[in-house]
Design a protein around this motif. Structure first.
Motif, PDB file in Angstrom:
ATOM      1  N   ILE A 181       0.830  -1.206   0.000  1.00 19.81           N
ATOM      2  CA  ILE A 181       0.000   0.000   0.000  1.00 19.81           C
ATOM      3  C   ILE A 181       0.866   1.258   0.000  1.00 19.81           C
ATOM      4  CG2 ILE A 181      -0.426   0.173   2.487  1.00 19.81           C
ATOM      5  CD1 ILE A 181      -3.067   0.725  -0.195  1.00 19.81           C
ATOM      6  N   VAL A 182       1.997   1.239   0.699  1.00 21.24           N
ATOM      7  CA  VAL A 182       2.913   2.384   0.684  1.00 21.24           C
ATOM      8  C   VAL A 182       3.512   2.546  -0.710  1.00 21.24           C
ATOM      9  CG1 VAL A 182       5.093   3.298   1.600  1.00 21.24           C
ATOM     10  CG2 VAL A 182       3.397   2.328   3.156  1.00 21.24           C
ATOM     11  N   ALA A 183       3.914   1.441  -1.339  1.00 19.59           N
ATOM     12  CA  ALA A 183       4.454   1.507  -2.702  1.00 19.59           C
ATOM     13  C   ALA A 183       3.418   2.084  -3.668  1.00 19.59           C
ATOM     14  CB  ALA A 183       4.900   0.118  -3.162  1.00 19.59           C
ATOM     15  N   HIS A 184       2.170   1.677  -3.510  1.00 19.87           N
ATOM     16  CA  HIS A 184       1.088   2.181  -4.361  1.00 19.87           C
ATOM     17  C   HIS A 184       0.984   3.703  -4.239  1.00 19.87           C
ATOM     18  CE1 HIS A 184      -2.904   1.803  -6.376  1.00 19.87           C
ATOM     19  NE2 HIS A 184      -3.102   2.952  -5.740  1.00 19.87           N
ATOM     20  N   GLU A 185       0.978   4.191  -3.019  1.00 23.13           N
ATOM     21  CA  GLU A 185       0.849   5.642  -2.822  1.00 23.13           C
ATOM     22  C   GLU A 185       2.103   6.382  -3.260  1.00 23.13           C
ATOM     23  OE1 GLU A 185      -2.031   6.711  -2.492  1.00 23.13           O
ATOM     24  OE2 GLU A 185      -2.923   4.802  -1.897  1.00 23.13           O
ATOM     25  N   LEU A 186       3.281   5.799  -3.039  1.00 22.00           N
ATOM     26  CA  LEU A 186       4.517   6.429  -3.508  1.00 22.00           C
ATOM     27  C   LEU A 186       4.567   6.501  -5.031  1.00 22.00           C
ATOM     28  CD1 LEU A 186       7.225   4.880  -1.144  1.00 22.00           C
ATOM     29  CD2 LEU A 186       6.529   7.295  -1.257  1.00 22.00           C
ATOM     30  N   ALA A 187       4.043   5.492  -5.694  1.00 19.41           N
ATOM     31  CA  ALA A 187       4.049   5.482  -7.160  1.00 19.41           C
ATOM     32  C   ALA A 187       3.280   6.668  -7.724  1.00 19.41           C
ATOM     33  CB  ALA A 187       3.482   4.168  -7.689  1.00 19.41           C
ATOM     34  N   HIS A 188       2.322   7.175  -6.949  1.00 20.56           N
ATOM     35  CA  HIS A 188       1.572   8.349  -7.403  1.00 20.56           C
ATOM     36  C   HIS A 188       2.437   9.611  -7.438  1.00 20.56           C
ATOM     37  CE1 HIS A 188      -2.371   6.718  -8.043  1.00 20.56           C
ATOM     38  NE2 HIS A 188      -2.418   6.182  -6.841  1.00 20.56           N
ATOM     39  N   LEU A 189       3.619   9.589  -6.841  1.00 17.87           N
ATOM     40  CA  LEU A 189       4.522  10.728  -6.962  1.00 17.87           C
ATOM     41  C   LEU A 189       4.978  10.911  -8.400  1.00 17.87           C
ATOM     42  CD1 LEU A 189       6.762  10.226  -3.796  1.00 17.87           C
ATOM     43  CD2 LEU A 189       5.028  12.007  -4.137  1.00 17.87           C
ATOM     44  N   LYS A 190       5.081   9.812  -9.139  1.00 21.27           N
ATOM     45  CA  LYS A 190       5.517   9.863 -10.540  1.00 21.27           C
ATOM     46  C   LYS A 190       4.362   9.705 -11.522  1.00 21.27           C
ATOM     47  CE  LYS A 190      10.209   8.827 -11.494  1.00 21.27           C
ATOM     48  NZ  LYS A 190      11.191   7.904 -11.983  1.00 21.27           N
ATOM     49  N   GLU A 191       3.437   8.834 -11.214  1.00 25.07           N
ATOM     50  CA  GLU A 191       2.323   8.525 -12.117  1.00 25.07           C
ATOM     51  C   GLU A 191       1.006   8.770 -11.396  1.00 25.07           C
ATOM     52  OE1 GLU A 191       2.330   7.509 -15.313  1.00 25.07           O
ATOM     53  OE2 GLU A 191       4.514   7.486 -15.436  1.00 25.07           O
ATOM     54  N   SER A 192       0.229   9.706 -11.893  1.00 19.50           N
ATOM     55  CA  SER A 192      -1.041   9.999 -11.212  1.00 19.50           C
ATOM     56  C   SER A 192      -2.149   9.028 -11.601  1.00 19.50           C
ATOM     57  CB  SER A 192      -1.480  11.439 -11.491  1.00 19.50           C
ATOM     58  OG  SER A 192      -1.623  11.645 -12.871  1.00 19.50           O
ATOM     59  N   GLU A 193      -2.088   8.478 -12.786  1.00 20.37           N
ATOM     60  CA  GLU A 193      -3.120   7.548 -13.270  1.00 20.37           C
ATOM     61  C   GLU A 193      -2.724   6.107 -12.975  1.00 20.37           C
ATOM     62  OE1 GLU A 193      -5.990   8.597 -14.708  1.00 20.37           O
ATOM     63  OE2 GLU A 193      -5.284  10.627 -14.272  1.00 20.37           O
ATOM     64  N   HIS A 194      -3.731   5.243 -12.854  1.00 26.89           N
ATOM     65  CA  HIS A 194      -3.492   3.816 -12.678  1.00 26.89           C
ATOM     66  C   HIS A 194      -3.340   3.184 -14.062  1.00 26.89           C
ATOM     67  CE1 HIS A 194      -5.595   4.473  -8.695  1.00 26.89           C
ATOM     68  NE2 HIS A 194      -4.402   4.022  -8.368  1.00 26.89           N
ATOM     69  N   ASN A 195      -2.184   3.366 -14.662  1.00 19.67           N
ATOM     70  CA  ASN A 195      -1.924   2.837 -15.993  1.00 19.67           C
ATOM     71  C   ASN A 195      -0.784   1.812 -15.924  1.00 19.67           C
ATOM     72  OD1 ASN A 195       0.402   4.406 -15.701  1.00 19.67           O
ATOM     73  ND2 ASN A 195      -0.421   6.097 -16.894  1.00 19.67           N
ATOM     74  N   LYS A 196      -0.347   1.352 -17.078  1.00 17.58           N
ATOM     75  CA  LYS A 196       0.685   0.320 -17.117  1.00 17.58           C
ATOM     76  C   LYS A 196       1.981   0.797 -16.453  1.00 17.58           C
ATOM     77  CE  LYS A 196       3.022  -2.813 -20.282  1.00 17.58           C
ATOM     78  NZ  LYS A 196       3.150  -3.262 -21.668  1.00 17.58           N
ATOM     79  N   ALA A 197       2.386   2.036 -16.728  1.00 18.79           N
ATOM     80  CA  ALA A 197       3.611   2.567 -16.128  1.00 18.79           C
ATOM     81  C   ALA A 197       3.490   2.639 -14.606  1.00 18.79           C
ATOM     82  CB  ALA A 197       3.921   3.948 -16.694  1.00 18.79           C
ATOM     83  N   PHE A 198       2.305   2.982 -14.127  1.00 19.36           N
ATOM     84  CA  PHE A 198       2.064   3.052 -12.683  1.00 19.36           C
ATOM     85  C   PHE A 198       2.272   1.682 -12.048  1.00 19.36           C
ATOM     86  CE2 PHE A 198      -0.820   2.406  -9.131  1.00 19.36           C
ATOM     87  CZ  PHE A 198      -0.484   3.456  -8.297  1.00 19.36           C
ATOM     88  N   TYR A 199       1.669   0.642 -12.619  1.00 23.28           N
ATOM     89  CA  TYR A 199       1.785  -0.694 -12.029  1.00 23.28           C
ATOM     90  C   TYR A 199       3.199  -1.262 -12.184  1.00 23.28           C
ATOM     91  CZ  TYR A 199      -3.083  -0.628 -10.823  1.00 23.28           C
ATOM     92  OH  TYR A 199      -4.275  -0.295 -10.246  1.00 23.28           O
ATOM     93  N   GLN A 200       3.915  -0.864 -13.224  1.00 20.26           N
ATOM     94  CA  GLN A 200       5.317  -1.272 -13.344  1.00 20.26           C
ATOM     95  C   GLN A 200       6.148  -0.638 -12.227  1.00 20.26           C
ATOM     96  OE1 GLN A 200       6.125  -0.109 -17.406  1.00 20.26           O
ATOM     97  NE2 GLN A 200       5.799  -2.197 -18.159  1.00 20.26           N
ATOM     98  N   LEU A 201       5.834   0.606 -11.912  1.00 19.76           N
ATOM     99  CA  LEU A 201       6.522   1.290 -10.820  1.00 19.76           C
ATOM    100  C   LEU A 201       6.188   0.638  -9.478  1.00 19.76           C
ATOM    101  CD1 LEU A 201       8.402   3.588 -10.125  1.00 19.76           C
ATOM    102  CD2 LEU A 201       6.441   5.135 -10.166  1.00 19.76           C
TER     103      LEU A 201
END
Length: 177
Positions: free
Chosen positions: A132-152
């Motif tokens: 859950i922390v990784a999910h929220e941190l990934a929003h620092l770079k990717e705001s949308e839940h897209n392929k790049a977001f889930y790769q991050l």
């Protein structure tokens, strides 16, 4: 009458297994069977034998998030706050949030990034907290839940997809216990 009873059973199961909406039916059936047999907790204990983590305070959570951020997201904006929030709850649709607050400071526009994690994750196994922390941190770079977001997310928390599924099963177990 048998078809109506079957339909009621399926409807009840889907309401109780709402966190698994979108997953393949065979996985939902397996989780339902484990829950009905009272073995869901045993399955989780087998997968996560270490049990509850020791990251209990907001300060410890901030340090944990900072360490994860430093390991995988060095060139992202700093975090102003990371804390447990009792207002975050899966029934209301959130396990955590990332917010950006823009403020004028002097002649410059400053953005503060805050992460709030559902307080129920104080009782979760550490890998689920990491997810859950990784999910929220990934929003620092990717705001949308897209392929790049889930790769991050996968980069920050290897096995992210499995951890997300397990966290959903853990939520079902918590509610049924």
């Amino acid at each position: 009458m048998k078809a109506a009873a079957c339909a009621r059973y399926v409807a009840r199961n889907m309401a109780e297994l709402r966190y698994l909406t979108g997953y393949p039916p065979h996985l939902i059936e397996q989780v339902a069977a484990l829950r009905d047999q009272g073995r869901l907790g045993d399955w989780l204990q087998q997968r996560y034998p270490d049990g509850v983590h020791d990251i209990q305070s907001d300060r410890a959570l901030y340090d944990y998030a900072q360490a994860l951020k430093q390991r995988g997201l060095k060139n992202t904006p700093p975090l102003a706050k990371v804390l447990y929030d009792s207002q975050q709850h899966p029934v209301r649709g959130t396990l955590g949030t990332h917010t950006r607050a823009a403020r004028v400071q002097g002649g410059k526009l400053k953005t503060r990034h805050e992460i709030r994690i559902g307080a129920l994750f104080r009782d979760a196994p550490e890998p689920m907290l990491r997810m859950i922390v990784a999910h929220e941190l990934a929003h620092l770079k990717e705001s949308e839940h897209n392929k790049a977001f889930y790769q991050l997310c996968e980069h920050l928390a290897p096995g992210y997809a499995q951890l997300e599924f397990d966290a959903r099963v853990w939520l079902i177990w918590r509610e049924s216990a």
